[in-house]
Design an enzyme around this catalytic site. Structure first.
Site, PDB file in Angstrom:
ATOM      1  CE1 TYR A 148      -0.255  -4.754  -8.764  1.00 12.51           C
ATOM      2  CE2 TYR A 148       0.353  -2.692  -7.889  1.00 12.51           C
ATOM      3  CZ  TYR A 148       0.640  -4.277  -7.718  1.00 12.51           C
ATOM      4  OH  TYR A 148       0.371  -4.518  -6.609  1.00 12.51           O
ATOM      5  CD  GLU A 199       2.716  -9.257   2.571  1.00 10.60           C
ATOM      6  OE1 GLU A 199       1.692  -8.380   1.988  1.00 10.60           O
ATOM      7  OE2 GLU A 199       2.999 -10.162   2.736  1.00 10.60           O
ATOM      8  N   PRO A 200       4.975  -3.817  -0.159  1.00 11.68           N
ATOM      9  CG  PRO A 200       7.808  -2.236  -0.548  1.00 11.68           C
ATOM     10  CD  PRO A 200       6.825  -4.017   0.118  1.00 11.68           C
ATOM     11  N   GLY A 201       4.924  -3.438  -3.554  1.00 11.13           N
ATOM     12  CA  GLY A 201       4.936  -3.775  -4.998  1.00 11.13           C
ATOM     13  C   GLY A 201       4.377  -2.460  -5.538  1.00 11.13           C
ATOM     14  NE  ARG A 202      -0.319   1.129  -6.043  1.00 11.44           N
ATOM     15  CZ  ARG A 202      -0.926   0.851  -6.763  1.00 11.44           C
ATOM     16  NH1 ARG A 202      -1.034   1.847  -7.969  1.00 11.44           N
ATOM     17  NH2 ARG A 202      -2.027   0.334  -6.689  1.00 11.44           N
ATOM     18  NE  ARG A 254      -2.916   2.756 -10.788  1.00 11.32           N
ATOM     19  CZ  ARG A 254      -3.384   4.351 -11.022  1.00 11.32           C
ATOM     20  NH1 ARG A 254      -3.147   4.373 -12.515  1.00 11.32           N
ATOM     21  NH2 ARG A 254      -3.408   4.928 -10.619  1.00 11.32           N
ATOM     22  CB  CYS A 266     -13.495  -5.731 -30.249  1.00 10.40           C
ATOM     23  SG  CYS A 266     -14.060  -6.389 -29.122  1.00 10.40           S
ATOM     24  N   GLY A 270       0.853  -1.053   0.163  1.00  7.65           N
ATOM     25  CA  GLY A 270       0.244  -0.135   0.480  1.00  7.65           C
ATOM     26  C   GLY A 270       0.702   0.927   0.014  1.00  7.65           C
TER      27      GLY A 270
HETATM   28  C1  LIG Z   1      -1.523  -9.368   0.798  1.00 13.83           C
HETATM   29  C2  LIG Z   1      -0.491  -8.494  -0.547  1.00 13.83           C
HETATM   30  N1  LIG Z   1       0.682  -8.127  -0.407  1.00 13.83           N
HETATM   31  C3  LIG Z   1       1.294  -6.776  -0.965  1.00 13.83           C
HETATM   32  C4  LIG Z   1       0.022  -6.197  -1.686  1.00 13.83           C
HETATM   33  C5  LIG Z   1       1.320  -4.851  -2.677  1.00 13.83           C
HETATM   34  O1  LIG Z   1      -0.012  -3.818  -2.582  1.00 13.83           O
HETATM   35  P1  LIG Z   1       0.911  -2.771  -3.400  1.00 13.83           P
HETATM   36  O2  LIG Z   1       1.229  -2.834  -4.599  1.00 13.83           O
HETATM   37  O3  LIG Z   1       0.163  -1.501  -2.817  1.00 13.83           O
HETATM   38  O4  LIG Z   1       2.035  -1.931  -2.215  1.00 13.83           O
HETATM   39  C6  LIG Z   1      -0.520  -6.538  -2.006  1.00 13.83           C
HETATM   40  C7  LIG Z   1      -1.759  -6.034  -3.681  1.00 13.83           C
HETATM   41  O5  LIG Z   1      -2.395  -6.271  -3.770  1.00 13.83           O
HETATM   42  C8  LIG Z   1      -1.726  -7.662  -1.807  1.00 13.83           C
HETATM   43  O6  LIG Z   1      -2.502  -8.196  -2.034  1.00 13.83           O
END
Ligand SMILES: Cc1ncc(COP(=O)(O)O)c(C=O)c1O
Length: 384
Positions: A363, A267-270, A306, A335, A229
Site C-alpha cells: 500500500y 490472502e495476506p497482502g500487507r 496511507r 497543491c 488482514g
Molecule cells: C479480498 C481481499 N483479500 C485480501 C486483502 C489483503 O488485505 P491485507 O493486505 O490487509 O492482508 C484485501 C485488502 O483489501 C482484500 O480486499
C-alpha cells in the site's frame, strides 16, 4: 525493537546514487523471508494467496510464485499480471464488489476461482460458461467484526459480499442456475491485525458460519477463504504478528471442525509485501510557518497515501544523520494541505537530506495518487 527498514543507510545512499530520488526500493530477501516465515508456520491445509493489490511489482509476484504462493486479484489489471506468471490452474482467485463482464471473462478464461459477491455475479458467470463451474460465495457476516476498523467497515452495511441474513434467499434463487456451483466461502473481516488471538477468533467465527450454512443448506465447501488482514509493525515498539501461534491456532480450528475436509485460504497482502519496501525521498526545502517547521519533500501523498487515509505515518529516518528530536511536519510537493506524510521527530534537517520511509512495500506506490499533478512516477527498484 522491531526493524522497520529493509535497507541500512549505506544501502539507501548507494540506491539513490544509482537510481535517483524519489524512488521505491524492494528487498527480494526480505520479501522471501516474510513469505517463508508465514508458510512454514502454517499447516499444509492452509493455502497462502498473496493479495496483489498490496504491491503488484512483477519481480515480487515472480518471487512469491516461485515460493509456491497463490494469488488474490481484484481487477483485470491484476489478473493480467498474474497471467504473466503462467501458473497452473487453481492458484488464482478473483474478488471485488463491482466486477465488469470483461473481468469475469478474463478470470474464467484463466481458470480462476471467482469469489461471487452476490446473486448478480452468480447469474453472470452462469451465463458465460457452458460447463459446471465452482465459485466461492463472499459473505458479509452478521457477527461483530472489527467495528472500529475503517478499512473493513465493521458489521454495518457493506458493499462487499452478500449479507449473512440474505444468504438463504440468494441460495433459493441460485438453485435455478445451470452451471454455477457454490463450493467455497469467503469472509474478509480483519485489517492490519497483529494479535494472533484476535485473528483466530474471527477465523473461528467464520468456520462456525460455514458449518451453519453447510448444515442448513447442504453446501459442500472445498475451500474456506479467511481473507487477509495479517498485521505488521509500523512503529519500533510494536511487536510482530506471532505466526507460530496463528499456525497452531489454525491447526486447532481444523481439528475442531472435522466436517470440513477442504482447504483454508489466507490472502495476506500487507504482511507479505510491507516489510520489504523502503521509499526514499529528499528534502527540497525547510519552511518555518507560524511556529511549525515543515520539511517539504520530493514526494507526498502522490506516492504514499496511507498516512492520509489512516492517520498513521510510515516510520521514517534521516539517512546518515542518526536520531534527533526536532519536530517536523513532513509535507509533499502537491497543491493541497492534505499533502502530509506525518509529524515526526528527526535530527536537524536541511535541503538535500535523504529520508527513508520503512515498511512501504505494501500500500505504498500501489495506493498512491500518481496522476495528481503529473509528477513523474518514481522508479521501483528490486534488489536481490
Ligand atoms: C479480498 C481481499 N483479500 C485480501 C486483502 C489483503 O488485505 P491485507 O493486505 O490487509 O492482508 C484485501 C485488502 O483489501 C482484500 O480486499
Amino acid at each position: 525493537m522491531t526493524s522497520l527498514f529493509a535497507f541500512d543507510d549505506a544501502a539507501c545512499l548507494a540506491l539513490t546514487e544509482t537510481h535517483g530520488t524519489p524512488c521505491f526500493t524492494y528487498s527480494g530477501a526480505a520479501a522471501e523471508a516474510q513469505f517463508r516465515a508465514l508458510r512454514t508456520a502454517l499447516p499444509d491445509r492452509v493455502r497462502v494467496a498473496y493479495a496483489v493489490k498490496a504491491n503488484a511489482h512483477g519481480r515480487l509476484l515472480a518471487r512469491f510464485a516461485s515460493l509456491g504462493a497463490s494469488f488474490d486479484c481484484a481487477s483485470i489489471g491484476e489478473l493480467e499480471r498474474v497471467e504473466a506468471l503462467s501458473l497452473p490452474p487453481g492458484r488464482t482467485f478473483f474478488a471485488g464488489p463491482g466486477k465488469r463482464e470483461a473481468e469475469l471473462r478474463k478470470a474464467l478464461a484463466m481458470g480462476v476461482r471467482i469469489q461471487a459477491e452476490g446473486f448478480e455475479d452468480l447469474a453472470r458467470i452462469d451465463a458465460l460458461v457452458d460447463r459446471e463451474t465452482a465459485v466461492n460465495l463472499r459473505v458479509h457476516p452478521a457477527f461483530d467484526i472489527d467495528e472500529g476498523n475503517r478499512i473493513i467497515g465493521g458489521s454495518g452495511p457493506s458493499a462487499f459480499g452478500v449479507d449473512e441474513e440474505a444468504v438463504p434467499d440468494l441460495l433459493a434463487r441460485a438453485a435455478n442456475l445451470r452451471h454455477v456451483r457454490i463450493r467455497g466461502l469467503h469472509v474478509f473481516a480483519a485489517s492490519n491485525q497483529r494479535d494472533a488471538s484476535k485473528l483466530l477468533a474471527i477465523h473461528g467465527a467464520v468456520l462456525a458460519l460455514a458449518q451453519r450454512l453447510s448444515d442448513a443448506h447442504g453446501l459442500v465447501f472445498e475451500q474456506i477463504d479467511l481473507g487477509g488482514g495479517l498485521g505488521i509493525p509500523y512503529e519500533p515498539d510494536q511487536s510482530p504478528l506471532d505466526v507460530q501461534a496463528l499456525g497452531i491456532g489454525l491447526s486447532a480450528l481444523l481439528a475442531a471442525h472435522p466436517w470440513f475436509t477442504g482447504e483454508l485460504i489466507l490472502e495476506p497482502g500487507r504482511f507479505l509485501a510491507g516489510p520489504c519496501g523502503v521509499y526514499l525521498a529528499k528534502v527540497v526545502r525547510i519552511k518555518e510557518s507560524r511556529g511549525t517547521r515543515f520539511a517539504i519533500l520530493e514526494g507526498g501523498i502522490n506516492h504514499l497515501l496511507r498516512p492520509l487515509l489512516t492517520g498513521e505515518p510510515f516510520p521514517v529516518r534521516a539517512v546518515g544523520k542518526g536520531r534527533g528530536d526536532h519536530p517536523y511536519t513532513l509535507a509533499g510537493p502537491l497543491c493541497t494541505s492534505l499533502d502530509r506524510l506525518g509529524e515526526v521527530l528527526l535530527p536537524e534537517l536541511s535541503a538535500g537530506d535523504l529520508l527513508a520511509f520503512g515498511t512501504t512495500g505494501a500500500y505504498g506506490l500501489s495506493e498512491g495518487m500518481t496522476h495528481f499533478l503529473s509528477h513523474p512516477v518514481p522508479p521501483e527498484v528490486w534488489v536481490d
